[in-house]
Write a protein that holds these residues in place. Structure first.
Motif, PDB file in Angstrom:
ATOM      1  N   HIS A   1      -3.357   8.537  -2.092  1.00 59.17           N
ATOM      2  CA  HIS A   1      -2.278   8.186  -3.012  1.00 59.17           C
ATOM      3  C   HIS A   1      -1.545   6.925  -2.555  1.00 59.17           C
ATOM      4  CE1 HIS A   1      -0.067   8.981  -6.550  1.00 59.17           C
ATOM      5  NE2 HIS A   1       1.089   9.008  -5.931  1.00 59.17           N
ATOM      6  N   SER A   2      -2.312   5.868  -2.468  1.00 61.57           N
ATOM      7  CA  SER A   2      -1.764   4.554  -2.149  1.00 61.57           C
ATOM      8  C   SER A   2      -2.614   3.574  -2.936  1.00 61.57           C
ATOM      9  CB  SER A   2      -1.872   4.309  -0.647  1.00 61.57           C
ATOM     10  OG  SER A   2      -2.713   3.234  -0.363  1.00 61.57           O
TER      11      SER A   2
ATOM     12  N   MET B   1      10.374   9.480 -14.295  1.00 61.46           N
ATOM     13  CA  MET B   1       9.043   9.149 -13.792  1.00 61.46           C
ATOM     14  C   MET B   1       8.577  10.239 -12.812  1.00 61.46           C
ATOM     15  SD  MET B   1       7.829   5.609 -12.017  1.00 61.46           S
ATOM     16  CE  MET B   1       8.542   5.888 -10.426  1.00 61.46           C
ATOM     17  N   THR B   2       7.385  10.694 -13.030  1.00 60.90           N
ATOM     18  CA  THR B   2       6.853  11.745 -12.160  1.00 60.90           C
ATOM     19  C   THR B   2       6.298  11.131 -10.877  1.00 60.90           C
ATOM     20  OG1 THR B   2       6.121  12.740 -14.191  1.00 60.90           O
ATOM     21  CG2 THR B   2       5.356  13.749 -12.152  1.00 60.90           C
ATOM     22  N   ARG B   3       6.600  11.730  -9.746  1.00 62.42           N
ATOM     23  CA  ARG B   3       6.045  11.232  -8.481  1.00 62.42           C
ATOM     24  C   ARG B   3       5.109  12.287  -7.916  1.00 62.42           C
ATOM     25  NH1 ARG B   3       8.121   6.516  -6.753  1.00 62.42           N
ATOM     26  NH2 ARG B   3       9.994   5.822  -7.783  1.00 62.42           N
ATOM     27  N   PHE B   4       4.160  11.839  -7.085  1.00 58.48           N
ATOM     28  CA  PHE B   4       3.089  12.744  -6.678  1.00 58.48           C
ATOM     29  C   PHE B   4       2.954  12.819  -5.169  1.00 58.48           C
ATOM     30  CE2 PHE B   4       2.107  11.035 -10.842  1.00 58.48           C
ATOM     31  CZ  PHE B   4       1.993  12.200 -11.555  1.00 58.48           C
ATOM     32  N   LYS B   5       4.006  13.249  -4.525  1.00 58.42           N
ATOM     33  CA  LYS B   5       3.966  13.326  -3.069  1.00 58.42           C
ATOM     34  C   LYS B   5       2.980  14.391  -2.600  1.00 58.42           C
ATOM     35  CE  LYS B   5       8.481  11.408  -2.101  1.00 58.42           C
ATOM     36  NZ  LYS B   5       9.882  11.675  -1.801  1.00 58.42           N
TER      37      LYS B   5
ATOM     38  N   LEU C   1      -4.842  15.097 -10.088  1.00 60.40           N
ATOM     39  CA  LEU C   1      -4.192  14.143 -10.993  1.00 60.40           C
ATOM     40  C   LEU C   1      -4.248  14.644 -12.431  1.00 60.40           C
ATOM     41  CD1 LEU C   1      -2.900  11.394 -10.419  1.00 60.40           C
ATOM     42  CD2 LEU C   1      -5.054  10.318 -11.028  1.00 60.40           C
TER      43      LEU C   1
ATOM     44  N   GLU D   1       0.797  -1.233   0.000  1.00 59.37           N
ATOM     45  CA  GLU D   1       0.000   0.000   0.000  1.00 59.37           C
ATOM     46  C   GLU D   1       0.826   1.277   0.000  1.00 59.37           C
ATOM     47  OE1 GLU D   1       0.678  -1.187   4.251  1.00 59.37           O
ATOM     48  OE2 GLU D   1       0.195  -2.208   2.376  1.00 59.37           O
TER      49      GLU D   1
ATOM     50  N   LYS E   1       3.647   1.772  -1.683  1.00 61.53           N
ATOM     51  CA  LYS E   1       4.443   1.933  -2.901  1.00 61.53           C
ATOM     52  C   LYS E   1       4.002   3.205  -3.631  1.00 61.53           C
ATOM     53  CE  LYS E   1       5.245  -0.054  -7.360  1.00 61.53           C
ATOM     54  NZ  LYS E   1       4.548  -0.764  -8.408  1.00 61.53           N
ATOM     55  N   MET E   2       4.962   4.000  -4.068  1.00 66.20           N
ATOM     56  CA  MET E   2       4.631   5.231  -4.783  1.00 66.20           C
ATOM     57  C   MET E   2       4.046   4.895  -6.147  1.00 66.20           C
ATOM     58  SD  MET E   2       5.165   7.780  -2.922  1.00 66.20           S
ATOM     59  CE  MET E   2       5.102   9.085  -4.122  1.00 66.20           C
ATOM     60  N   MET E   3       3.079   5.710  -6.545  1.00 64.99           N
ATOM     61  CA  MET E   3       2.447   5.460  -7.844  1.00 64.99           C
ATOM     62  C   MET E   3       2.710   6.614  -8.788  1.00 64.99           C
ATOM     63  SD  MET E   3      -1.319   4.122  -6.906  1.00 64.99           S
ATOM     64  CE  MET E   3      -1.715   5.513  -5.896  1.00 64.99           C
TER      65      MET E   3
END
Lengths: 195, 101
Positions: free
Chosen positions: B12-13, B1-5, B90, A4, A6-8
């Motif tokens: 976001h999981s 790769m773009t990350r979305f913190k 998003l 759960e 893991k970055m997406m």
């Protein structure tokens, strides 16, 4: 589903959203039972009524319509059992159920209003039945059911002008066009799991 | 790769997003249905459902059906609002204008 935390990526998020939303579409198979059950029941009643009127001297051929009463109980029992088994309740499913419940209530009111002239009720019942059939077709995006609803209205108009002697036969034809044909098409649909 | 913190960390999981996406289109669902659809293990799903519940995104009702415990989940108003915001965020991230930066 993986870990759960893991970055997406955005694409992964979109894929999950799309995949999950597609899984929650209304299961149309439950609708086919009612179409076939009521289609056959009313088809048999109306055709029997017509044939008894036409070819026999039986005093009260319309007594065959009393078969509707156990039919209501069978329908309610089936609805109760499937409701108990259901693991999910969709908005479309609830809408579908209440549209038909509304029709049942309206039909009951009509039977009470017309209780002294039940022999004249057929065009009005077809008129009423056309609406939930038509709307259900749109809910499940199934054209044969939409066309079935339209057939109900055309036949309601047709038998009204043709006269009472055609009421039973017209109702039987309406059952074929509006419930039985779409019902079997729905049952045998290729993508049978979810639509 | 773009990350979305920057996106809502609750949603976001993978599994929590899957649960919310599943619930957003339905009135309610049993725990077992959600587990079947997401393919998650019961333990992991239970943890994520608790997190979503604590955040106020979903409502969890426990009942008994045929003498067996039944857990029903439904999305809350806040959950729907957060899901909509998440999807809009998003879209912003995925738009060509944003990606070009």
């Amino acid at each position: 589903m993986e870990n759960e935390e893991k970055m997406m990526t955005g694409e992964e998020s979109l894929r999950i959203i799309t995949e999950m939303i597609n899984k929650t579409k209304f299961d149309i198979r439950q609708g086919s039972f009612y179409l076939l059950f009521w289609g056959w029941l009313i088809f048999v009643c109306s055709l029997s009524d017509y044939l008894l009127q036409k070819f026999t001297d039986i005093a009260h051929p319309y007594y065959v319509w009393f078969l509707i009463i156990p039919g209501v109980f069978v329908s309610m029992f089936y609805g109760f059992k499937t409701g108990q088994k259901a693991k999910v309740r969709t908005y479309a499913g609830t809408l579908y159920m209440w549209i038909w419940m509304g029709f049942l209530i309206a039909a009951t009111v009509l039977f009470i209003i017309q209780s002294k002239r039940m022999d004249l009720v057929s065009p009005y019942i077809l008129l009423l039945a056309g609406l939930p059939t038509f709307i259900s077709g749109f809910i499940i995006k199934f054209r044969p059911l939409i066309l079935g609803g339209i057939c109900f209205w055309i036949l309601a108009l047709g038998i009204y002008f043709a006269g009472p002697s055609f009421y039973s036969l017209g109702t039987a034809i309406a059952m074929l066009a509006g419930y039985l044909i779409p019902g079997y098409m729905l049952k045998n649909r290729v993508d049978h799991d979810k639509v | 790769m773009t990350r979305f913190k920057e996106l809502d960390p609750i949603l976001h999981s993978q599994l929590r997003l899957a649960v919310i996406s599943l619930l957003v289109g339905i009135e309610m669902a049993e725990f077992t249905y959600i587990r079947e659809q997401t393919g998650a293990t019961a333990g992991n799903l239970s943890i994520q459902i608790t997190k979503l519940k604590e955040a106020g995104y979903i409502e969890v009702t426990k009942k008994f059906k045929n003498n067996y415990p039944q857990t029903l989940c439904s999305i809350t108003k806040l959950g729907k609002q957060k899901f909509t915001e998440y999807v809009n965020d998003l879209k912003d991230y995925l738009s060509p204008k944003q990606n070009a930066k």
